[in-house]
Structures are given as C-alpha cells and as structure tokens.
Design a protein around this motif. Structure first.
Motif, PDB file in Angstrom:
ATOM      1  N   ILE A   1      -8.809  62.442  49.058  1.00 20.29           N
ATOM      2  CA  ILE A   1      -8.977  61.071  49.570  1.00 20.29           C
ATOM      3  C   ILE A   1      -7.702  60.591  50.275  1.00 20.29           C
ATOM      4  O   ILE A   1      -6.598  61.040  49.971  1.00 20.29           O
ATOM      5  CB  ILE A   1      -9.373  60.052  48.464  1.00 20.29           C
ATOM      6  N   TYR A   2      -7.893  59.636  51.182  1.00 17.90           N
ATOM      7  CA  TYR A   2      -6.731  59.037  51.859  1.00 17.90           C
ATOM      8  C   TYR A   2      -5.876  58.202  50.900  1.00 17.90           C
ATOM      9  O   TYR A   2      -4.708  58.002  51.116  1.00 17.90           O
ATOM     10  CB  TYR A   2      -7.191  58.166  53.029  1.00 17.90           C
TER      11      TYR A   2
ATOM     12  N   ASN B   1     -23.317  55.632  45.595  1.00 19.63           N
ATOM     13  CA  ASN B   1     -23.054  56.878  46.315  1.00 19.63           C
ATOM     14  C   ASN B   1     -22.004  56.599  47.383  1.00 19.63           C
ATOM     15  O   ASN B   1     -22.286  55.949  48.403  1.00 19.63           O
ATOM     16  CB  ASN B   1     -24.345  57.406  46.951  1.00 19.63           C
ATOM     17  N   ILE B   2     -20.789  57.087  47.133  1.00 20.54           N
ATOM     18  CA  ILE B   2     -19.680  56.855  48.066  1.00 20.54           C
ATOM     19  C   ILE B   2     -19.962  57.527  49.415  1.00 20.54           C
ATOM     20  O   ILE B   2     -19.551  57.018  50.458  1.00 20.54           O
ATOM     21  CB  ILE B   2     -18.358  57.361  47.441  1.00 20.54           C
ATOM     22  N   ASP B   3     -20.662  58.653  49.393  1.00 25.55           N
ATOM     23  CA  ASP B   3     -20.961  59.389  50.624  1.00 25.55           C
ATOM     24  C   ASP B   3     -22.346  59.014  51.149  1.00 25.55           C
ATOM     25  O   ASP B   3     -23.116  59.872  51.585  1.00 25.55           O
ATOM     26  CB  ASP B   3     -20.839  60.888  50.351  1.00 25.55           C
ATOM     27  N   GLY B   4     -22.643  57.744  51.096  1.00 21.94           N
ATOM     28  CA  GLY B   4     -23.960  57.259  51.516  1.00 21.94           C
ATOM     29  C   GLY B   4     -23.950  56.735  52.936  1.00 21.94           C
ATOM     30  O   GLY B   4     -23.099  57.102  53.757  1.00 21.94           O
ATOM     31  N   SER B   5     -24.898  55.821  53.209  1.00 18.34           N
ATOM     32  CA  SER B   5     -25.017  55.270  54.565  1.00 18.34           C
ATOM     33  C   SER B   5     -25.131  53.744  54.550  1.00 18.34           C
ATOM     34  O   SER B   5     -25.623  53.149  55.507  1.00 18.34           O
ATOM     35  CB  SER B   5     -26.229  55.898  55.256  1.00 18.34           C
TER      36      SER B   5
ATOM     37  N   ILE C   1     -12.439  61.159  52.899  1.00 19.69           N
ATOM     38  CA  ILE C   1     -11.778  62.455  52.728  1.00 19.69           C
ATOM     39  C   ILE C   1     -10.970  62.788  53.984  1.00 19.69           C
ATOM     40  O   ILE C   1     -11.486  62.753  55.102  1.00 19.69           O
ATOM     41  CB  ILE C   1     -12.828  63.568  52.476  1.00 19.69           C
ATOM     42  N   ASP C   2      -9.700  63.091  53.767  1.00 21.83           N
ATOM     43  CA  ASP C   2      -8.797  63.526  54.830  1.00 21.83           C
ATOM     44  C   ASP C   2      -8.931  65.049  54.944  1.00 21.83           C
ATOM     45  O   ASP C   2      -8.486  65.786  54.072  1.00 21.83           O
ATOM     46  CB  ASP C   2      -7.369  63.113  54.443  1.00 21.83           C
TER      47      ASP C   2
END
Ligand SMILES: [Mn+2]
Length: 195
Positions: A88-89, A20-24, A180-181
């Motif tokens: 994404i950047y 999960n890229i948007d994890g913690s 995410i930009d």
C-alpha cells in the motif's frame, strides 16, 4: 480481493457490514439515520470501496450509539480488509471543496490510532443526525482501523456542505493510502518493516 465482513451486536445496535477495498464504489446502506446513509454512500463512491451496511440501532434515543458503532465497525472492517498492508501507499491527502466549504484530510495507515479534528459546525441537527457525532464517528474509525487521521475544516458555513466535504476528502485520502504501489507491491512501506 481485500475484503472483510463483520457482524456486531450489542444492546444498543446490531450492525452487519461488508467492505471490499478493491471494489467499484457500489453501496447498499441502510443505517436508520438518513444523513449517515448519504455520507456513507458518498464515502463508498469516492473511495471506490464496495460497502454494504445494515444497521438496526436505538435511534429512538438519538443517533449517538448508531453513529459511533458504525464508526467502530467501519474501522474494524478497514483494518481487517487491509490485512498485512503489503504494497500500500500508506499515506493519503486530499483537499475537497463543496461550494463555500473546504476540508482537508491527511491520513497514515500507520498501525497507530490518532485523531486530529478541527471543525466548527454551525447546525446541531441534520435530519435525525446530531452533528457533534461527526467527530465521534471519525474517532471510532481511526481507533479501530489503527489510522492516524487529521481532518481540518479550512473554512465553510453550511453544515451539510462541511460534513459532506469531510467524508469526500476522507474517502479520497483513504483510496490513495490503501492503493497498491506496483513498484513496491511486495514491501511493507515502513522502515520498521511492519505497519
Ligand atoms: Mn449532500
């Protein structure tokens, strides 16, 4: 959420991986190669990605198939979780010191795979991990994530420190590139319109 889950089974390894890229930065990792568990836990922590890995590999041979296949599946998971890469950047760069060692990672989530790897590792073995597999791991990740990946050891003497600095700099550079930009969140950052 940008997530992926892959099961890959061959005669050499059986790997189940969830990313999960948007994890913690949560990690639950069991590869059978203690040094890789340590490195992948660091990778999760410093990237902020959640990473679960269960791997049963032919470590009675050596760590080769296990480490290479972990790179393949991690690369596949990164590619799948990034999806269309909108917002994404794209680029990331991080220099990380660990005591006497310094390593830089520069990467581009370009859609093209390429590895440049400059490192000299004094020790051949760490636990049941053959240190020459470090390059093979990053080659497999870059090939399967379609990532341009440059890893450079600037200096360093202790092999554990050098490889640990590699995984931390890779994690931090990838965190930047995958972030995410908000200004460009509906755009794909390529003059070609596609990554
Ligand atoms: Mn360590």
């Amino acid at each position: 959420m940008r997530t992926s889950s892959i099961v890959r089974k061959t005669k050499e390894t059986e790997i189940t991986m969830t990313l999960n890229i948007d994890g913690s930065g949560q990690a639950n990792i069991n590869t059978g190669v203690g040094f890789m568990d340590h490195m992948l836990e660091l990778f999760a922590f410093h990237s902020g990605f959640d990473l679960e890995i269960q791997c049963i590999g032919d470590i009675k041979v050596d760590s080769h198939h296990t480490v290479e296949d972990l790179g393949i599946v991690l690369g596949d998971c990164i590619k799948e979780a990034l999806g269309d890469k909108k917002g994404i950047y794209r680029y990331g760069q991080m220099a990380i010191p660990m005591d006497e060692a310094l390593v830089t990672t520069t990467l581009d989530l370009s859609g093209r795979s390429y590895l440049v790897y400059h490192a000299t590792l004094p020790a051949m073995i760490l636990g049941n991990f053959e240190t020459e597999m470090t390059k093979e791991f990053f080659k497999a990740v870059s090939d399967h994530a379609f990532m341009t990946l440059h890893i450079q050891q600037v200096y360093g003497e202790n092999t554990h420190h050098i490889i640990e600095a590699m995984f931390k700099s890779f994690a931090r550079a990838l965190k930047q590139a995958a972030a995410i930009d908000e200004v460009n969140k509906d755009k794909v950052i390529s003059s070609k319109g596609m990554l």
